[in-house]
Design a protein around this motif. Structure first.
Motif, PDB file in Angstrom:
ATOM      1  N   HIS A  78       0.851  -1.198   0.000  1.00 32.68           N
ATOM      2  CA  HIS A  78       0.000   0.000   0.000  1.00 32.68           C
ATOM      3  C   HIS A  78       0.882   1.243   0.000  1.00 32.68           C
ATOM      4  O   HIS A  78       1.532   1.543   1.013  1.00 32.68           O
ATOM      5  CB  HIS A  78      -0.918  -0.013   1.221  1.00 32.68           C
ATOM      6  N   GLN A  81       0.649   3.871   2.864  1.00 30.27           N
ATOM      7  CA  GLN A  81       0.811   3.369   4.241  1.00 30.27           C
ATOM      8  C   GLN A  81       2.257   3.392   4.728  1.00 30.27           C
ATOM      9  O   GLN A  81       2.608   2.713   5.685  1.00 30.27           O
ATOM     10  CB  GLN A  81       0.213   1.965   4.356  1.00 30.27           C
ATOM     11  N   LEU A  92      -6.499  -6.650  12.636  1.00 37.13           N
ATOM     12  CA  LEU A  92      -6.681  -5.966  11.353  1.00 37.13           C
ATOM     13  C   LEU A  92      -7.698  -4.820  11.425  1.00 37.13           C
ATOM     14  O   LEU A  92      -7.405  -3.698  11.014  1.00 37.13           O
ATOM     15  CB  LEU A  92      -7.133  -6.982  10.285  1.00 37.13           C
ATOM     16  N   TRP A  95      -6.639  -1.894  13.486  1.00 43.02           N
ATOM     17  CA  TRP A  95      -5.505  -1.242  12.807  1.00 43.02           C
ATOM     18  C   TRP A  95      -5.996  -0.366  11.645  1.00 43.02           C
ATOM     19  O   TRP A  95      -5.547   0.769  11.468  1.00 43.02           O
ATOM     20  CB  TRP A  95      -4.553  -2.349  12.329  1.00 43.02           C
ATOM     21  N   ARG A 203     -11.208  -2.191  -2.613  1.00 40.35           N
ATOM     22  CA  ARG A 203     -10.325  -2.488  -1.463  1.00 40.35           C
ATOM     23  C   ARG A 203     -10.610  -3.855  -0.856  1.00 40.35           C
ATOM     24  O   ARG A 203      -9.726  -4.693  -0.751  1.00 40.35           O
ATOM     25  CB  ARG A 203     -10.492  -1.413  -0.400  1.00 40.35           C
ATOM     26  N   HIS A 231      -8.624  -7.780  -1.212  1.00 38.99           N
ATOM     27  CA  HIS A 231      -8.225  -8.577  -0.045  1.00 38.99           C
ATOM     28  C   HIS A 231      -9.244  -9.696   0.187  1.00 38.99           C
ATOM     29  O   HIS A 231     -10.434  -9.508  -0.060  1.00 38.99           O
ATOM     30  CB  HIS A 231      -8.160  -7.703   1.204  1.00 38.99           C
ATOM     31  N   GLU A 234      -8.464 -12.680   5.483  1.00 42.80           N
ATOM     32  CA  GLU A 234      -7.235 -12.323   6.205  1.00 42.80           C
ATOM     33  C   GLU A 234      -7.369 -12.587   7.707  1.00 42.80           C
ATOM     34  O   GLU A 234      -6.400 -12.991   8.353  1.00 42.80           O
ATOM     35  CB  GLU A 234      -6.942 -10.833   5.940  1.00 42.80           C
ATOM     36  N   HIS A 270      -3.628 -12.060   1.018  1.00 41.99           N
ATOM     37  CA  HIS A 270      -3.742 -12.844   2.265  1.00 41.99           C
ATOM     38  C   HIS A 270      -4.293 -14.261   2.098  1.00 41.99           C
ATOM     39  O   HIS A 270      -3.537 -15.213   2.214  1.00 41.99           O
ATOM     40  CB  HIS A 270      -4.480 -12.047   3.345  1.00 41.99           C
ATOM     41  N   ASP A 323       3.176  -6.256   1.745  1.00 41.52           N
ATOM     42  CA  ASP A 323       1.995  -5.617   2.347  1.00 41.52           C
ATOM     43  C   ASP A 323       2.362  -4.461   3.272  1.00 41.52           C
ATOM     44  O   ASP A 323       1.750  -4.279   4.339  1.00 41.52           O
ATOM     45  CB  ASP A 323       1.104  -6.627   3.088  1.00 41.52           C
TER      46      ASP A 323
HETATM   47  N1  GUN Z   1      -7.922  -5.231   4.136  1.00 39.52           N
HETATM   48  C1  GUN Z   1      -8.491  -4.115   3.621  1.00 39.52           C
HETATM   49  N2  GUN Z   1      -7.612  -3.099   3.556  1.00 39.52           N
HETATM   50  C2  GUN Z   1      -6.458  -3.569   4.043  1.00 39.52           C
HETATM   51  C3  GUN Z   1      -5.176  -2.977   4.227  1.00 39.52           C
HETATM   52  O1  GUN Z   1      -4.929  -1.820   3.943  1.00 39.52           O
HETATM   53  N3  GUN Z   1      -4.217  -3.805   4.770  1.00 39.52           N
HETATM   54  C4  GUN Z   1      -4.466  -5.099   5.092  1.00 39.52           C
HETATM   55  N4  GUN Z   1      -3.475  -5.832   5.597  1.00 39.52           N
HETATM   56  N5  GUN Z   1      -5.656  -5.653   4.924  1.00 39.52           N
HETATM   57  C5  GUN Z   1      -6.647  -4.907   4.410  1.00 39.52           C
END
Ligand code: GUN
Ligand code: ZN
Length: 435
Positions: A78, A81, A92, A95, A203, A231, A234, A270, A323
């Protein structure tokens, strides 16, 4: 334009290695030469053979005794980020909400996006990464900054304006129409310019309404050759919430399938907790599960079953990635060290040949770009990394007892980082020295 002749030990994969003794899977020249012209490799082989083909005025750069490999490829990170790394969160979703979404809001400002883009490419080059697949922010300005900087540096990059229209701060939301129109605008302005590839980038299902998923589906139909990135699977809370938002779907993977987003050019970040049904669906579609080990450990998301997914009767294609900023290192060496440890915890073996295959040709294949990147084959782009396995005193001490190429690779992966990257060439230009 003068040609360049690089000398060193050349290592390049031809296919996925089957075992540690699978010498047919790679080519290794202990005194190798690479001839570069116009950003491409025009000859590769023993130094003596390549030297004989080189004109007298070729600029010769002797990297021996270092290893020369195809530049590393990072298939998921990203761009907005960079300043999220090292954010202290329990999981997650915390965060994302506490640190990541607020930080991405700043990318509405062109000047901020441009500033971070400069740092972003500097870091990739410092770490030997020559191609990366990135999420920008929801703001078109961030994609503009990302692709403009890639062009300046001549790098082959894949990226997309993120589509997200719910479950995030107002400053980070588009609408189904905006997501569609702005993605189209990014494609028109940047796709195929220089070495840029635009990816359709919803996203994840939590931040896209069904209407926006329809918009992503329409883009995928209109631009079937484009990469798609999102994604998947995850974190357990993420999976539960996602399935509540799309009750008609059988499971998380089925949500994307229903919108036509499961294909050979789709990169799913993921994929840690896939069911057998989901893994079968991914395999049948030829989609890529992108393993992000430093992120999975940092966020406590889980242990990705890399080996189990690759040896299934219906194998799932795999990519590997940093990531950033859930991930904690820009280095693909550090990334594969953590990938190795995850397999150890699962009682599996990830051999060093496998790791270096994944960082180079494996990731190029995952992107359907192995005709141009990921190897040192003649005719491909001269994106190259030069590696020193004795870059620190502790590494040099260990190198004293290293006897084989495989041992050297394993040392580089276990102890190496940006200090092991002697030089990074992008389309034949030495970029690290110029930082
Ligand atoms: N799932 C949706 N957005 C993100 C992201 O920015 N990072 C991660 N690791 N998982 C996500
Ligand atoms: Zn991600």
């Amino acid at each position: 334009m003068t040609m360049k002749l690089l000398r060193g030990r050349l290592l390049s994969f031809k296919r996925a290695p089957q075992s540690l003794s699978d010498q047919e899977s790679y080519s290794y020249e202990t005194d190798g030469g690479l001839l570069i012209e116009g950003g491409k490799i025009i000859a590769a082989g023993s130094y003596a053979d390549v030297k004989a083909k080189a004109p007298d005025d070729a600029e010769e750069i002797d990297h021996s005794p270092h290893l020369i490999m195809p530049g590393f490829i990072d298939t998921h990170l990203h761009f907005p980020q960079m300043q999220v790394i090292a954010s202290y969160a329990a999981n997650l979703l915390e965060w994302l909400n506490t640190y990541t979404f607020p930080e991405e809001c700043r990318f509405v400002e062109t000047a901020h996006a441009q500033k971070i883009a400069t740092h972003f490419y500097d870091e990739l080059i410092r770490h030997g990464t020559t191609t990366a697949v990135a999420y920008c922010s929801v703001h078109k300005t961030s994609a503009d900054a990302f692709f403009a900087e890639a062009m300046k540096r001549g790098m082959c990059m894949v990226g997309g304006k993120v589509m997200m229209d719910r479950n995030a701060p107002q400053g980070l939301l588009d609408t189904p129409e905006m997501g569609y129109d702005e993605t189209r605008a990014v494609i028109a302005e940047w796709h195929g310019k220089g070495r840029n590839h635009v990816a359709i980038t919803p996203r994840f299902a939590i931040t896209s309404t069904p209407a926006q998923m329809e918009a992503a589906a329409a883009l995928a139909r209109e631009f079937p050759d484009l990469h798609i990135q999102t994604h998947l699977s995850e974190n357990h809370d993420e999976i539960k919430y996602t399935c509540e938002l799309y009750p008609e779907a059988i499971d998380y993977t089925d949500i994307y399938a229903r919108y036509g987003l499961l294909g050979k050019k789709t990169l799913f970040g993921h994929c840690i907790h896939l069911s057998d049904r989901e893994a079968d669906a991914m395999s049948e579609a030829g989609s890529i599960a992108v393993h992000c080990p430093t992120s999975n450990l940092f966020l406590g998301s889980g242990l990705f079953p890399l080996k189990a997914l690759s040896r299934r009767e219906k194998p799932v294609r795999i990519g590997v990635a940093t990531d950033i900023g859930g991930g904690s290192s820009y280095s693909m060496l550090r990334t594969m060290d953590e990938a190795y440890k995850i397999q150890q915890l699962l009682g599996e073996r990830l051999n060093p040949l496998d790791s270096y295959y994944h960082m180079t040709l494996g990731n190029a294949e995952a992107l359907s770009l192995s005709d141009s990147i990921g190897t040192l084959e003649t005719g491909t782009d001269a994106d190259i990394v030069v590696l020193n396995a004795a870059a620190t005193p502790a590494m040099a001490l260990k190198m004293d007892v290293v006897k084989t190429l495989v041992e050297e690779l394993f040392l580089l992966q276990t102890m190496g980082d940006d200090r092991s990257i002697v030089e990074t060439y992008v389309a034949g230009n030495a970029m690290k020295a110029a930082l």
